[in-house]
Motif scaffolding. Structure first.
Motif, PDB file in Angstrom:
ATOM      1  N   LEU A  19       0.827  -1.206   0.000  1.00  0.00           N
ATOM      2  CA  LEU A  19       0.000   0.000   0.000  1.00  0.00           C
ATOM      3  C   LEU A  19       0.860   1.255   0.000  1.00  0.00           C
ATOM      4  N   SER A  20       1.900   1.286   0.802  1.00  0.00           N
ATOM      5  CA  SER A  20       2.805   2.447   0.838  1.00  0.00           C
ATOM      6  C   SER A  20       3.488   2.654  -0.501  1.00  0.00           C
ATOM      7  N   TRP A  21       3.952   1.579  -1.126  1.00  0.00           N
ATOM      8  CA  TRP A  21       4.585   1.669  -2.441  1.00  0.00           C
ATOM      9  C   TRP A  21       3.604   2.193  -3.481  1.00  0.00           C
ATOM     10  N   PHE A  22       2.400   1.683  -3.483  1.00  0.00           N
ATOM     11  CA  PHE A  22       1.387   2.107  -4.444  1.00  0.00           C
ATOM     12  C   PHE A  22       1.082   3.597  -4.291  1.00  0.00           C
ATOM     13  N   LEU A  23       0.895   4.049  -3.073  1.00  0.00           N
ATOM     14  CA  LEU A  23       0.581   5.462  -2.842  1.00  0.00           C
ATOM     15  C   LEU A  23       1.751   6.357  -3.211  1.00  0.00           C
ATOM     16  N   LEU A  24       2.970   5.928  -2.921  1.00  0.00           N
ATOM     17  CA  LEU A  24       4.147   6.715  -3.264  1.00  0.00           C
ATOM     18  C   LEU A  24       4.287   6.859  -4.769  1.00  0.00           C
ATOM     19  N   VAL A  25       4.125   5.783  -5.498  1.00  0.00           N
ATOM     20  CA  VAL A  25       4.235   5.829  -6.957  1.00  0.00           C
ATOM     21  C   VAL A  25       3.132   6.701  -7.544  1.00  0.00           C
ATOM     22  N   ARG A  26       1.955   6.579  -7.006  1.00  0.00           N
ATOM     23  CA  ARG A  26       0.813   7.339  -7.527  1.00  0.00           C
ATOM     24  C   ARG A  26       0.950   8.835  -7.249  1.00  0.00           C
ATOM     25  N   MET A  27       1.506   9.196  -6.115  1.00  0.00           N
ATOM     26  CA  MET A  27       1.585  10.598  -5.714  1.00  0.00           C
ATOM     27  C   MET A  27       2.872  11.287  -6.162  1.00  0.00           C
ATOM     28  N   GLU A  28       3.825  10.557  -6.704  1.00  0.00           N
ATOM     29  CA  GLU A  28       5.137  11.119  -7.030  1.00  0.00           C
ATOM     30  C   GLU A  28       5.045  12.304  -7.996  1.00  0.00           C
ATOM     31  N   ASP A  29       4.284  12.169  -9.075  1.00  0.00           N
ATOM     32  CA  ASP A  29       4.156  13.251 -10.045  1.00  0.00           C
ATOM     33  C   ASP A  29       3.460  14.464  -9.445  1.00  0.00           C
TER      34      ASP A  29
END
Length: 55
Positions: A19-29
């Protein structure tokens, strides 16, 4: 990404990590864009105060 891959990642790494990885990738841009806008805003505020010469 297939749902079987997602479930495999959850099984291997644990739900909080995935979940943390998914949110980080999604919010990076979005975070990069927000950082740029905050920099422009601080320059505009400084220009309005007269600290920086207007271009």
């Amino acid at each position: 990404m297939d749902t079987t891959e997602v479930f495999s990642f959850i099984k291997d790494f644990g739900f909080p990590v995935v979940l943390s990885w998914f949110l980080l990738v999604r919010m990076e841009d979005r975070l990069a864009g927000l950082t740029e806008v905050i920099g422009e805003l601080s320059c505009n505020i400084a220009a309005m105060r007269g600290d920086v010469a207007k271009k």
